[in-house]
Every structure is written in structure tokens, then in C-alpha cells.
Design an enzyme around this catalytic site. Structure first.
Site, mmCIF file in Angstrom:
data_model
loop_
_atom_site.group_PDB
_atom_site.id
_atom_site.type_symbol
_atom_site.label_atom_id
_atom_site.label_comp_id
_atom_site.label_asym_id
_atom_site.label_seq_id
_atom_site.Cartn_x
_atom_site.Cartn_y
_atom_site.Cartn_z
ATOM 1 N N SER A 121 -52.476 -16.519 -41.709
ATOM 2 C CA SER A 121 -51.167 -15.669 -42.219
ATOM 3 C C SER A 121 -49.969 -16.672 -41.754
ATOM 4 O O SER A 121 -48.995 -16.680 -42.513
ATOM 5 C CB SER A 121 -51.050 -14.495 -41.937
ATOM 6 N N HIS A 142 -54.347 -16.633 -48.797
ATOM 7 C CA HIS A 142 -54.132 -15.702 -47.890
ATOM 8 C C HIS A 142 -53.941 -14.331 -48.678
ATOM 9 O O HIS A 142 -53.093 -14.047 -49.477
ATOM 10 C CB HIS A 142 -52.456 -15.964 -47.335
ATOM 11 N N GLU A 154 -52.229 -15.313 -51.962
ATOM 12 C CA GLU A 154 -51.274 -16.532 -51.801
ATOM 13 C C GLU A 154 -52.353 -17.737 -51.871
ATOM 14 O O GLU A 154 -53.226 -17.722 -50.958
ATOM 15 C CB GLU A 154 -50.455 -16.459 -50.837
ATOM 16 N N ASN A 192 -44.749 -13.772 -45.746
ATOM 17 C CA ASN A 192 -44.573 -13.667 -44.751
ATOM 18 C C ASN A 192 -43.250 -14.215 -44.118
ATOM 19 O O ASN A 192 -42.465 -13.886 -43.044
ATOM 20 C CB ASN A 192 -45.736 -14.286 -43.639
HETATM 21 N N1 CAA Z 1 -60.435 -1.493 -46.616
HETATM 22 C C1 CAA Z 1 -61.222 -0.853 -47.764
HETATM 23 N N2 CAA Z 1 -60.845 0.211 -48.423
HETATM 24 C C2 CAA Z 1 -59.758 0.980 -47.711
HETATM 25 C C3 CAA Z 1 -59.092 0.468 -46.658
HETATM 26 C C4 CAA Z 1 -59.428 -0.773 -46.029
HETATM 27 N N3 CAA Z 1 -58.946 -1.177 -44.980
HETATM 28 N N4 CAA Z 1 -58.250 1.252 -46.305
HETATM 29 C C5 CAA Z 1 -58.170 2.484 -47.030
HETATM 30 N N5 CAA Z 1 -59.178 2.037 -48.019
HETATM 31 C C6 CAA Z 1 -59.615 2.968 -49.134
HETATM 32 C C7 CAA Z 1 -60.112 4.257 -48.556
HETATM 33 O O1 CAA Z 1 -61.323 4.666 -49.112
HETATM 34 C C8 CAA Z 1 -59.042 5.187 -49.208
HETATM 35 O O2 CAA Z 1 -59.386 6.376 -49.785
HETATM 36 P P1 CAA Z 1 -59.965 7.710 -48.862
HETATM 37 O O3 CAA Z 1 -58.677 7.807 -47.643
HETATM 38 O O4 CAA Z 1 -59.898 8.656 -49.836
HETATM 39 O O5 CAA Z 1 -61.136 7.416 -48.004
HETATM 40 C C9 CAA Z 1 -58.467 4.233 -50.390
HETATM 41 O O6 CAA Z 1 -58.592 3.122 -49.836
HETATM 42 C C10 CAA Z 1 -56.922 4.896 -50.550
HETATM 43 O O7 CAA Z 1 -56.423 4.653 -49.345
HETATM 44 P P2 CAA Z 1 -54.714 5.412 -48.884
HETATM 45 O O8 CAA Z 1 -54.891 6.725 -49.335
HETATM 46 O O9 CAA Z 1 -54.482 5.007 -47.721
HETATM 47 O O10 CAA Z 1 -53.876 4.463 -49.992
HETATM 48 P P3 CAA Z 1 -52.401 4.632 -50.304
HETATM 49 O O11 CAA Z 1 -52.313 4.917 -51.620
HETATM 50 O O12 CAA Z 1 -51.849 5.446 -49.239
HETATM 51 O O13 CAA Z 1 -52.017 3.080 -50.037
HETATM 52 C C11 CAA Z 1 -51.771 1.038 -48.913
HETATM 53 C C12 CAA Z 1 -52.268 2.582 -48.846
HETATM 54 C C13 CAA Z 1 -52.289 0.334 -49.817
HETATM 55 C C14 CAA Z 1 -52.103 0.421 -47.640
HETATM 56 C C15 CAA Z 1 -49.899 1.245 -49.245
HETATM 57 O O14 CAA Z 1 -49.827 2.324 -48.113
HETATM 58 C C16 CAA Z 1 -49.195 0.268 -49.035
HETATM 59 O O15 CAA Z 1 -48.965 -0.628 -49.807
HETATM 60 N N6 CAA Z 1 -48.825 -0.228 -47.957
HETATM 61 C C17 CAA Z 1 -48.086 -1.498 -47.550
HETATM 62 C C18 CAA Z 1 -48.937 -2.392 -47.035
HETATM 63 C C19 CAA Z 1 -48.575 -3.726 -46.836
HETATM 64 O O16 CAA Z 1 -47.375 -4.045 -46.996
HETATM 65 N N7 CAA Z 1 -49.444 -4.709 -46.572
HETATM 66 C C20 CAA Z 1 -48.833 -6.174 -46.141
HETATM 67 C C21 CAA Z 1 -49.298 -6.153 -44.812
HETATM 68 S S1 CAA Z 1 -48.486 -7.754 -44.288
HETATM 69 C C22 CAA Z 1 -49.767 -8.795 -44.231
HETATM 70 O O17 CAA Z 1 -51.168 -8.374 -44.404
HETATM 71 C C23 CAA Z 1 -49.427 -10.000 -43.939
HETATM 72 C C24 CAA Z 1 -50.109 -10.733 -43.018
HETATM 73 O O18 CAA Z 1 -50.507 -11.813 -43.089
HETATM 74 C C25 CAA Z 1 -50.502 -9.695 -41.608
#
Ligand code: CAA
Length: 285
Positions: A121, A142, A154, A192
Site C-alpha cells: 500500500s 493494490h 489500483e 493513499n
Molecule cells: N471480508 C469479506 N466479507 C466481509 C468483510 C471482510 N473483511 N467484512 C464484512 N464482510 C461481509 C459480511 O458478510 C457483511 O455482512 P454481515 O454483517 O451480514 O455478515 C457484509 O460484508 C456487509 O458488511 P457491512 O454490513 O459491514 O457493510 P457496510 O454496508 O456497512 O459497508 C464497508 C462496510 C464497505 C466497510 C463501508 O463501511 C465502507 O466503505 N467503509 C470505508 C472503507 C474504506 O474506506 N476502506 C479503505 C481503507 S484504506 C485502505 O485499505 C488502503 C490501505 O492501503 C490500507
């Protein structure tokens, strides 16, 4: 390069690697996951099985498709198990040395036409590829956390990436159902480069504006349309992971906003990593 990606290797089955392996098996691709111990591999398989079962329970997938997807995942502790993969995606620890060693080893093991991708990342893909004799085959793929849910990938072109490897990775990102974007090997790539200093600003605002964690999160959710607040997001990504990525960007760019705020460094040093440790900005049951 391999005409078609029929078999993928994923090295490192932590949160990101397991998520990437889940995407591959859901897309119908034979996948070999490599972990350092059989137990860690089994944990990842259980995690993938759990999320796919939830999809069945929510009628997003039928049981037969779920079982077939889980059946497409095989596990190995031996890198040699990746010898016949068309594409290998690395998702191990975010340290340059171990990644360089791994890519040199993968080059020895994999077919010459296999594409080697890193999910780094914040490290340089070019530096990761620097100990590989044929760096043309190395690119960045990524994914974002949680990989099965976040639509973006990405596709990163390193200095010596070949057009073939780059386009193969791009096409594979699309095959996984992701929205791939093409970018270059600049610090933090696209997202990022923007998100890390922005999250650092959010944390600095906590202290400057003397607001609560809950109010800061509510502010960004309800005032800026974020799907989750910055503190919730940092807890999801991992405070340690964020601090590490932030330090890597600070190292390259020397912009004060890139440096991790003292509050986050202290949290990481205290083991307050967020969801995975049970406590970060919030406490998890
Ligand atoms: N893996 C697989 N499936 C998953 C999971 C995971 N880690 N987490 C959740 N799920 C599944 C679950 O089965 C869940 O359903 P249940 O709770 O009924 O079992 C389903 O997905 C839906 O989950 P949520 O109800 O939690 O979904 P949501 O609609 O609330 O959305 C989210 C969750 C997509 C995370 C949303 O909150 C979101 O977009 N958040 C922002 C996340 C973000 O910005 N990420 C980028 C981070 S930065 C990065 O990653 C860069 C880096 O290099 C570090």
C-alpha cells in the site's frame, strides 16, 4: 505473459490476502494460498468460508456455488506450491526486505510468463522488484480493505513493468469484478497519497478542536458523506498498519502532514491496533 489467468497464488493470508483469495475463488479461478503455517492457512480458509456462508444466508449466492468457491482454494506452506500459477499476488508484511526476498524466490519458482504482483500500500513496487532479474513481470495490484467489499483496485506500473504484465493485471482486476485504475509507482499511488494525510489531519483535529472521537466520526459521516468515520476507518485498517504506511510516505515525501500524529504512534506502541486487537479508538466485543 500467460494468455489467460487460470490459476492464482496468494502469498500471505492475513486480512488482505484472505480477502484477495476470496475474490479469486468467487470469480471461478483456482487459487493457491500460501501461509507460513498450516494453522494460519486454515484460519484464512475458515474466514473465507464464513463470509461466503453469510452470502448464502442472505441469498446472494447459492450453497453449491459457495461450496465450489471454497473448493477452489488450496493451501500450501511451501512456495514451490505456486510453481504453476499464472499470477501470484503478494500480501505479506509491509517490509521491503522480506518482499524483495520473496519476489526473488518467486522468480526462481514460477514460470517465466507468470505475472508477479504486490499488494503493497505504501512501498515502492520498483524497489520491491529490484532484486528480480526480469522486473518486467512485476506490477502492483493494490486492493482496499476490506478487499471483498471495496470496489477499487489500483494497478501500479513500476519503472520497468512490461505493458503485457500491466494489462494482464488490469484485466484480472476487472475479472474479479473490481474497478481497476491505472497508476504509476509514486508514493501512496493515488488513494493513499490523499487518504493517509487526510486521516492524519482527522486525528490532529481531535486534539486541536477538542472534540470526541464519536463527534469527529459523526462529523465526517454526516457532514462529508463518508461511509464510516475516520476513527472507525483507522480501527478497521489497523492503527499499526496506518502508522507504518504513514511513516513510509513521510520517508519519501517529507511533507509534515504525511508523518503519523503522535497520538497514533502512541496507540500503535501500546498495542491499540483497532478491531484486530479488540481496542483502538473504540472497544470491540
Ligand atoms: N471480508 C469479506 N466479507 C466481509 C468483510 C471482510 N473483511 N467484512 C464484512 N464482510 C461481509 C459480511 O458478510 C457483511 O455482512 P454481515 O454483517 O451480514 O455478515 C457484509 O460484508 C456487509 O458488511 P457491512 O454490513 O459491514 O457493510 P457496510 O454496508 O456497512 O459497508 C464497508 C462496510 C464497505 C466497510 C463501508 O463501511 C465502507 O466503505 N467503509 C470505508 C472503507 C474504506 O474506506 N476502506 C479503505 C481503507 S484504506 C485502505 O485499505 C488502503 C490501505 O492501503 C490500507
Amino acid at each position: 505473459m500467460a494468455e489467460e489467468i487460470r490459476k492464482v497464488g496468494v502469498v500471505g493470508l492475513g486480512a488482505m490476502g484472505a480477502g484477495i483469495a476470496q475474490l479469486c475463488v468467487e470469480a471461478g479461478v483456482e487459487t493457491v494460498g500460501r501461509e507460513v503455517s498450516a494453522e494460519l492457512g486454515e484460519n484464512a480458509r475458515d474466514r473465507i468460508g464464513h463470509f461466503l456462508t453469510r452470502k448464502v444466508e442472505k441469498a446472494q449466492m447459492d450453497q453449491a456455488a459457495r461450496d465450489a468457491a471454497v473448493g477452489r482454494l488450496s493451501l500450501t506452506t511451501d512456495l514451490a506450491g505456486l510453481a504453476d500459477c499464472d499470477l501470484v499476488i503478494e500480501a505479506i508484511v509491509e517490509e521491503l526486505g522480506p518482499k524483495q526476498e520473496l519476489f526473488a524466490e518467486l522468480e526462481r519458482i514460477c514460470r517465466p510468463d507468470a505475472v508477479l504482483a504486490t499488494n503493497t500500500s505504501a512501498l515502492s513496487v520498483t524497489e520491491i522488484a529490484s532484486r528480480v532479474a526480469s522486473p518486467g513481470r512485476v506490477v502492483g495490484m493494490h486492493f482496499f480493505n476490506p478487499a471483498p467489499l471495496m470496489p477499487l483496485v489500483e494497478i501500479v506500473r513500476a519503472e520497468l513493468s512490461s505493458d503485457d504484465a500491466f494489462e494482464t493485471a488490469y484485466a484480472f482486476g476487472a475479472l474479479l469484478g473490481k474497478h481497476p485504475i491505472r497508476c504509476n509507482d509514486t508514493p501512496g499511488f493515488v488513494v493513499n497519497r490523499i487518504l493517509i494525510p487526510l486521516l492524519n489531519d482527522c486525528v490532529r483535529t481531535l486534539d486541536e478542536a477538542r472534540v470526541t472521537v464519536e463527534d469527529l466520526d459523526a462529523g465526517m459521516k454526516h457532514g462529508a458523506g463518508w461511509p464510516m468515520g475516520p476513527c472507525e476507518l483507522l480501527d478497521l485498517v489497523g492503527i499499526d498498519v496506518h502508522v507504518h504506511a504513514s511513516e513510509a510516505l513521510w520517508d519519501k515525501l517529507r511533507e509534515p502532514r504525511m508523518a503519523p500524529p503522535a497520538r497514533l504512534v502512541a496507540m500503535a506502541n501500546a498495542g491499540l491496533y483497532g478491531r484486530k486487537s479488540g481496542r483502538g479508538f473504540y472497544t470491540y466485543g
